[in-house]
Design a protein around this motif. Sequence first.
Motif, PDB file in Angstrom:
ATOM      1  N   ILE A  99      -0.713 -10.089 -10.728  1.00 49.42           N
ATOM      2  CA  ILE A  99      -0.555  -8.796 -10.067  1.00 49.42           C
ATOM      3  C   ILE A  99      -1.802  -7.970 -10.350  1.00 49.42           C
ATOM      4  O   ILE A  99      -2.186  -7.812 -11.511  1.00 49.42           O
ATOM      5  CB  ILE A  99       0.692  -8.036 -10.579  1.00 49.42           C
ATOM      6  N   THR A 100      -2.424  -7.468  -9.287  1.00 49.24           N
ATOM      7  CA  THR A 100      -3.570  -6.578  -9.456  1.00 49.24           C
ATOM      8  C   THR A 100      -3.327  -5.305  -8.658  1.00 49.24           C
ATOM      9  O   THR A 100      -2.680  -5.331  -7.616  1.00 49.24           O
ATOM     10  CB  THR A 100      -4.887  -7.227  -8.993  1.00 49.24           C
ATOM     11  N   GLY A 101      -3.850  -4.217  -9.159  1.00 51.70           N
ATOM     12  CA  GLY A 101      -3.704  -2.931  -8.481  1.00 51.70           C
ATOM     13  C   GLY A 101      -5.033  -2.218  -8.363  1.00 51.70           C
ATOM     14  O   GLY A 101      -5.936  -2.406  -9.186  1.00 51.70           O
ATOM     15  N   LYS A 102      -5.129  -1.425  -7.310  1.00 59.22           N
ATOM     16  CA  LYS A 102      -6.350  -0.680  -7.030  1.00 59.22           C
ATOM     17  C   LYS A 102      -5.946   0.652  -6.414  1.00 59.22           C
ATOM     18  O   LYS A 102      -4.957   0.725  -5.691  1.00 59.22           O
ATOM     19  CB  LYS A 102      -7.175  -1.512  -6.058  1.00 59.22           C
ATOM     20  N   ALA A 103      -6.702   1.706  -6.687  1.00 59.44           N
ATOM     21  CA  ALA A 103      -6.383   3.015  -6.119  1.00 59.44           C
ATOM     22  C   ALA A 103      -7.656   3.814  -5.881  1.00 59.44           C
ATOM     23  O   ALA A 103      -8.637   3.685  -6.608  1.00 59.44           O
ATOM     24  CB  ALA A 103      -5.457   3.797  -7.045  1.00 59.44           C
ATOM     25  N   SER A 104      -7.581   4.623  -4.848  1.00 65.84           N
ATOM     26  CA  SER A 104      -8.596   5.639  -4.579  1.00 65.84           C
ATOM     27  C   SER A 104      -7.824   6.945  -4.461  1.00 65.84           C
ATOM     28  O   SER A 104      -7.143   7.182  -3.472  1.00 65.84           O
ATOM     29  CB  SER A 104      -9.351   5.329  -3.286  1.00 65.84           C
ATOM     30  N   ARG A 105      -7.891   7.764  -5.487  1.00 62.39           N
ATOM     31  CA  ARG A 105      -7.092   8.990  -5.536  1.00 62.39           C
ATOM     32  C   ARG A 105      -7.921  10.252  -5.369  1.00 62.39           C
ATOM     33  O   ARG A 105      -7.374  11.344  -5.323  1.00 62.39           O
ATOM     34  CB  ARG A 105      -6.319   9.025  -6.846  1.00 62.39           C
ATOM     35  N   ALA A 106      -9.220  10.087  -5.321  1.00 66.01           N
ATOM     36  CA  ALA A 106     -10.130  11.210  -5.112  1.00 66.01           C
ATOM     37  C   ALA A 106     -11.321  10.671  -4.335  1.00 66.01           C
ATOM     38  O   ALA A 106     -11.551   9.473  -4.298  1.00 66.01           O
ATOM     39  CB  ALA A 106     -10.580  11.798  -6.444  1.00 66.01           C
ATOM     40  N   TYR A 107     -12.053  11.558  -3.733  1.00 67.92           N
ATOM     41  CA  TYR A 107     -13.187  11.106  -2.942  1.00 67.92           C
ATOM     42  C   TYR A 107     -14.405  11.981  -3.211  1.00 67.92           C
ATOM     43  O   TYR A 107     -14.298  13.108  -3.648  1.00 67.92           O
ATOM     44  CB  TYR A 107     -12.863  11.104  -1.447  1.00 67.92           C
ATOM     45  N   VAL A 108     -15.531  11.377  -2.929  1.00 62.31           N
ATOM     46  CA  VAL A 108     -16.801  12.095  -2.988  1.00 62.31           C
ATOM     47  C   VAL A 108     -17.081  12.549  -1.559  1.00 62.31           C
ATOM     48  O   VAL A 108     -16.983  11.748  -0.612  1.00 62.31           O
ATOM     49  CB  VAL A 108     -17.930  11.174  -3.493  1.00 62.31           C
TER      50      VAL A 108
ATOM     51  N   VAL B 179       0.873  -1.175   0.000  1.00 67.01           N
ATOM     52  CA  VAL B 179       0.000   0.000   0.000  1.00 67.01           C
ATOM     53  C   VAL B 179       0.910   1.226   0.000  1.00 67.01           C
ATOM     54  O   VAL B 179       1.810   1.332   0.825  1.00 67.01           O
ATOM     55  CB  VAL B 179      -0.935   0.040   1.231  1.00 67.01           C
ATOM     56  N   THR B 180       0.672   2.135  -0.942  1.00 67.84           N
ATOM     57  CA  THR B 180       1.461   3.364  -1.002  1.00 67.84           C
ATOM     58  C   THR B 180       0.513   4.560  -0.990  1.00 67.84           C
ATOM     59  O   THR B 180      -0.684   4.420  -1.228  1.00 67.84           O
ATOM     60  CB  THR B 180       2.332   3.423  -2.275  1.00 67.84           C
ATOM     61  N   ASN B 181       1.067   5.704  -0.734  1.00 71.39           N
ATOM     62  CA  ASN B 181       0.324   6.972  -0.764  1.00 71.39           C
ATOM     63  C   ASN B 181      -0.967   6.917   0.040  1.00 71.39           C
ATOM     64  O   ASN B 181      -1.995   7.452  -0.380  1.00 71.39           O
ATOM     65  CB  ASN B 181       0.038   7.395  -2.212  1.00 71.39           C
ATOM     66  N   HIS B 182      -0.912   6.271   1.184  1.00 78.69           N
ATOM     67  CA  HIS B 182      -2.102   6.171   2.041  1.00 78.69           C
ATOM     68  C   HIS B 182      -2.304   7.478   2.797  1.00 78.69           C
ATOM     69  O   HIS B 182      -1.374   8.017   3.386  1.00 78.69           O
ATOM     70  CB  HIS B 182      -1.958   5.023   3.036  1.00 78.69           C
ATOM     71  N   GLN B 183      -3.527   7.983   2.754  1.00 77.87           N
ATOM     72  CA  GLN B 183      -3.854   9.225   3.454  1.00 77.87           C
ATOM     73  C   GLN B 183      -5.297   9.147   3.934  1.00 77.87           C
ATOM     74  O   GLN B 183      -6.222   9.000   3.135  1.00 77.87           O
ATOM     75  CB  GLN B 183      -3.684  10.419   2.509  1.00 77.87           C
ATOM     76  N   LEU B 184      -5.480   9.203   5.243  1.00 87.80           N
ATOM     77  CA  LEU B 184      -6.831   9.246   5.786  1.00 87.80           C
ATOM     78  C   LEU B 184      -7.463  10.599   5.490  1.00 87.80           C
ATOM     79  O   LEU B 184      -6.791  11.630   5.526  1.00 87.80           O
ATOM     80  CB  LEU B 184      -6.816   9.021   7.293  1.00 87.80           C
ATOM     81  N   VAL B 185      -8.754  10.582   5.202  1.00 89.91           N
ATOM     82  CA  VAL B 185      -9.535  11.801   5.032  1.00 89.91           C
ATOM     83  C   VAL B 185     -10.699  11.674   6.022  1.00 89.91           C
ATOM     84  O   VAL B 185     -11.832  11.354   5.632  1.00 89.91           O
ATOM     85  CB  VAL B 185     -10.032  11.977   3.583  1.00 89.91           C
TER      86      VAL B 185
ATOM     87  N   ALA C  23     -10.406   7.129   2.798  1.00 90.46           N
ATOM     88  CA  ALA C  23      -8.954   7.196   2.677  1.00 90.46           C
ATOM     89  C   ALA C  23      -8.590   7.209   1.196  1.00 90.46           C
ATOM     90  O   ALA C  23      -9.318   6.664   0.358  1.00 90.46           O
ATOM     91  CB  ALA C  23      -8.300   6.006   3.360  1.00 90.46           C
ATOM     92  N   LEU C  24      -7.480   7.830   0.903  1.00 91.66           N
ATOM     93  CA  LEU C  24      -6.896   7.799  -0.427  1.00 91.66           C
ATOM     94  C   LEU C  24      -5.731   6.821  -0.358  1.00 91.66           C
ATOM     95  O   LEU C  24      -5.036   6.752   0.661  1.00 91.66           O
ATOM     96  CB  LEU C  24      -6.426   9.182  -0.851  1.00 91.66           C
TER      97      LEU C  24
END
Length: 165
Positions: free
Chosen positions: A150-159, A78-84, A90-91
């Motif tokens: 290999i699979t990847g997933k990201a949440s880079r923006a939020y509603v 997990v990279t670039n983890h940021q709680l909102v 989280a992103l």
Amino acid sequence: MLNRPIRRKDRQLPSEEALSILKSGAYGVLSVADAKGWPYGVPVNYIVLDGNIYLHCAKKAAIMEIISLNDKVCFTVVTNHQLVPEHITALYESVIVFGHAAAVTEEAERHLVLEGLIDILADVSPEIRTGYIEKKGDNTGLVRIIPAKITGKASRAYVPVTERM
């Protein structure tokens, strides 16, 4: 190997991007199952060389024993983890790798992997790196993971939370 599709298709990453995230990381969790089926996950530093994932541990570490009996592994980064917190989310960027693991025994490969691991873990001169490998290298266990999936997933923006209620 778990072969379920990613539920959140909107977060699924192309394989090239998942591989890029994997290469950019330095810390992940290796998960295995022991001879009795008990799960074991261990956080580790790692590097990616020639498409394989390498990590280090003690030569007599549980991981070394387990992979000698069951080479199937799951590796998660997990990279670039940021709680909102104000939006209850989280992103992040994440990668899951299913593959086969084995101890690295060939000396040239071991040396290359040790150098690579030291390069990501330390800021030392080539002389210190070489001296460290000479002193500690024989006592270090190294594991190679050959990826099968290999699979990847990201949440880079939020509603905003008020729009999701």
